[in-house]
Design an enzyme around this catalytic site. Sequence first.
Site, PDB file in Angstrom:
ATOM      1  N   ARG A 267       0.680  -7.079  11.946  1.00 39.40           N
ATOM      2  CA  ARG A 267       1.099  -8.603  11.042  1.00 39.40           C
ATOM      3  C   ARG A 267       2.162  -8.884  11.802  1.00 39.40           C
ATOM      4  NH1 ARG A 267       0.526  -7.747   5.119  1.00 39.40           N
ATOM      5  NH2 ARG A 267       1.330  -9.698   4.371  1.00 39.40           N
TER       6      ARG A 267
ATOM      7  N   SER B  85       5.078 -10.346  10.407  1.00 36.30           N
ATOM      8  CA  SER B  85       5.968 -10.612   9.045  1.00 36.30           C
ATOM      9  C   SER B  85       6.463  -9.346   9.832  1.00 36.30           C
ATOM     10  CB  SER B  85       4.931  -9.974   7.816  1.00 36.30           C
ATOM     11  OG  SER B  85       4.893  -8.525   7.533  1.00 36.30           O
TER      12      SER B  85
ATOM     13  N   THR C 282      10.820 -13.471   0.293  1.00 32.01           N
ATOM     14  CA  THR C 282      10.352 -13.772  -1.101  1.00 32.01           C
ATOM     15  C   THR C 282      10.825 -13.569  -2.416  1.00 32.01           C
ATOM     16  OG1 THR C 282       8.811 -15.267   0.697  1.00 32.01           O
ATOM     17  CG2 THR C 282       8.299 -15.366  -1.788  1.00 32.01           C
ATOM     18  N   ARG C 283       9.953 -12.205  -2.738  1.00 35.79           N
ATOM     19  CA  ARG C 283      10.297 -11.627  -3.649  1.00 35.79           C
ATOM     20  C   ARG C 283      11.844 -11.414  -4.133  1.00 35.79           C
ATOM     21  NH1 ARG C 283       5.291  -8.079  -4.591  1.00 35.79           N
ATOM     22  NH2 ARG C 283       3.833  -9.329  -2.933  1.00 35.79           N
TER      23      ARG C 283
ATOM     24  N   THR D   6       6.463  -9.392  -9.766  1.00 34.36           N
ATOM     25  CA  THR D   6       5.569  -8.155  -9.390  1.00 34.36           C
ATOM     26  C   THR D   6       4.380  -8.678  -8.906  1.00 34.36           C
ATOM     27  OG1 THR D   6       4.841  -6.127  -8.726  1.00 34.36           O
ATOM     28  CG2 THR D   6       4.335  -6.890 -11.514  1.00 34.36           C
TER      29      THR D   6
ATOM     30  N   ASN E  92       6.757 -12.681   0.833  1.00 29.77           N
ATOM     31  CA  ASN E  92       7.236 -10.778   1.302  1.00 29.77           C
ATOM     32  C   ASN E  92       8.439 -11.180   1.228  1.00 29.77           C
ATOM     33  OD1 ASN E  92       8.587 -12.807   2.411  1.00 29.77           O
ATOM     34  ND2 ASN E  92       8.405 -13.548   4.390  1.00 29.77           N
ATOM     35  N   VAL E  93       8.752  -9.833   1.504  1.00 29.51           N
ATOM     36  CA  VAL E  93      10.798  -8.811   1.340  1.00 29.51           C
ATOM     37  C   VAL E  93      11.266 -10.424   0.547  1.00 29.51           C
ATOM     38  CG1 VAL E  93      12.406  -7.875   1.177  1.00 29.51           C
ATOM     39  CG2 VAL E  93       9.731  -6.918   1.577  1.00 29.51           C
TER      40      VAL E  93
ATOM     41  N   LYS F 168      -1.398   2.543   1.607  1.00 29.61           N
ATOM     42  CA  LYS F 168      -2.113   1.856   0.603  1.00 29.61           C
ATOM     43  C   LYS F 168      -2.560   0.699   0.134  1.00 29.61           C
ATOM     44  CE  LYS F 168       2.180  -1.293  -0.882  1.00 29.61           C
ATOM     45  NZ  LYS F 168       1.406  -2.482  -0.949  1.00 29.61           N
ATOM     46  N   ASP F 169      -2.560  -0.518   1.595  1.00 32.23           N
ATOM     47  CA  ASP F 169      -3.658  -1.327   1.824  1.00 32.23           C
ATOM     48  C   ASP F 169      -4.999  -1.161   1.834  1.00 32.23           C
ATOM     49  OD1 ASP F 169      -1.838  -3.387   1.169  1.00 32.23           O
ATOM     50  OD2 ASP F 169      -0.871  -3.630   2.735  1.00 32.23           O
TER      51      ASP F 169
ATOM     52  N   ARG G 253       3.225 -13.194  -5.909  1.00 32.49           N
ATOM     53  CA  ARG G 253       3.243 -12.684  -3.872  1.00 32.49           C
ATOM     54  C   ARG G 253       4.555 -12.704  -3.241  1.00 32.49           C
ATOM     55  NH1 ARG G 253      -2.105 -14.539  -1.537  1.00 32.49           N
ATOM     56  NH2 ARG G 253      -1.234 -13.100   0.537  1.00 32.49           N
TER      57      ARG G 253
ATOM     58  N   CYS H 276      -7.776  -1.701  -4.153  1.00 32.91           N
ATOM     59  CA  CYS H 276      -6.427  -1.312  -3.864  1.00 32.91           C
ATOM     60  C   CYS H 276      -5.642  -2.325  -4.711  1.00 32.91           C
ATOM     61  CB  CYS H 276      -5.690  -1.538  -2.525  1.00 32.91           C
ATOM     62  SG  CYS H 276      -6.907  -0.677  -0.897  1.00 32.91           S
TER      63      CYS H 276
ATOM     64  N   ARG I 196      -0.678  -2.044 -11.300  1.00 35.71           N
ATOM     65  CA  ARG I 196       0.061  -1.098 -11.850  1.00 35.71           C
ATOM     66  C   ARG I 196       0.852  -1.157 -11.830  1.00 35.71           C
ATOM     67  NH1 ARG I 196       3.788   1.713  -8.834  1.00 35.71           N
ATOM     68  NH2 ARG I 196       3.862   0.421  -6.926  1.00 35.71           N
ATOM     69  N   ARG I 197       2.107  -2.188 -10.771  1.00 40.32           N
ATOM     70  CA  ARG I 197       3.455  -1.666 -11.618  1.00 40.32           C
ATOM     71  C   ARG I 197       3.357  -2.705 -12.729  1.00 40.32           C
ATOM     72  NH1 ARG I 197       4.870  -3.496  -5.469  1.00 40.32           N
ATOM     73  NH2 ARG I 197       5.741  -1.768  -4.687  1.00 40.32           N
TER      74      ARG I 197
END
Length: 329
Positions: free
Chosen positions: A24, A26, A165-166, A138, A162-163, A94-95, A160, A251, A142-143
């Site tokens: 990807r 990103s 954006t968050r 988040t 990327n880093v 994890k994906d 949602r 997932c 899970r979180r």
Amino acid sequence: MSAPPEDSGPPAPGPERALRLGTRASALALAQSGMMARALTAATGRPVELVHVTTYGDTSRESLSVIGGTGVFVNALRDALYAGEIDFAVHSLKDLPTAAPEGLHLAAVSERAAVNDALVARDGLKLADLPAGARVGTGAARRMALLKMIRPDLEVVPIRGNVDTRVNFVRSGRLDAVLVAFAGLQRLGRDEEATEVLDPEIMLPSPGQGALAVECRDADLVGLLAVLDHRLTRAAVVAERTMLAVLEAGCSAPVGGHAVALDDNVLSLTGVVATVTGSRGLRLSATGTVGDAEGLGRRVAEGLLAEGAAEIMASAQIMASAQIVEAGQ
């Protein structure tokens, strides 16, 4: 995802040609893929070129639970493998869906980075310091679940992106804090932005978190890529992902799993299943051998199911109708 062609496949890579690594585009994906490319070249002398692949998850602004969970990021890369457009792909492990894809090989699992989740909060605050009613973002069920179990007085906001954006949700004042994977911050050289690195025993990570998966179609390439494999990390994630598969949780489910190699032969696995609201949760730990990681994962999952894990997951709703603050990768 397209089915693999029945009568064709990519030619075996020539000795001089650079291997094509699908990734990807990103910043985090490029950092991870670049790291694996450099490691492969250093170990084998084989040059590697990065091939950018756009996934539906990169362009859609819908909730991940609506478009198929984090596995949506994997499908386009797998389609490129089936089509012979790339030689191998690197995924955040994890994906990866737990079902084995037809015709593809999990050639390597990288040595695991930090499994911790990290808090990025305004004013350098830690989780315990956030005021009641603080808004924490988040994208992971899970979180959400574990955060609500620890601090039920917080407002958890599904997001949602990327880093950048968050983290910008915090920088702009729209949120008081966000939870992200610490390994992602580290790989981007941004670990100093974490205001707290959370203990994985408290915030149990997602199965496979911190590890990278190397996938290929050409069986002749498996041996070459195997130099990137880390035996104990592979055993740990096999235990975690087997647990996830037996639970029949995707997932994006509110499930945490963390396996640790206590030595070269003994593996410990802890699993947790919780509601997104944090109102109910189950936790179970067991030990087994590294050589029977799959059996260990199965035992922990069966123990959780015996305690009512299926009912908890069924009631979670996993953000299906949640309002997403903002999308974009």
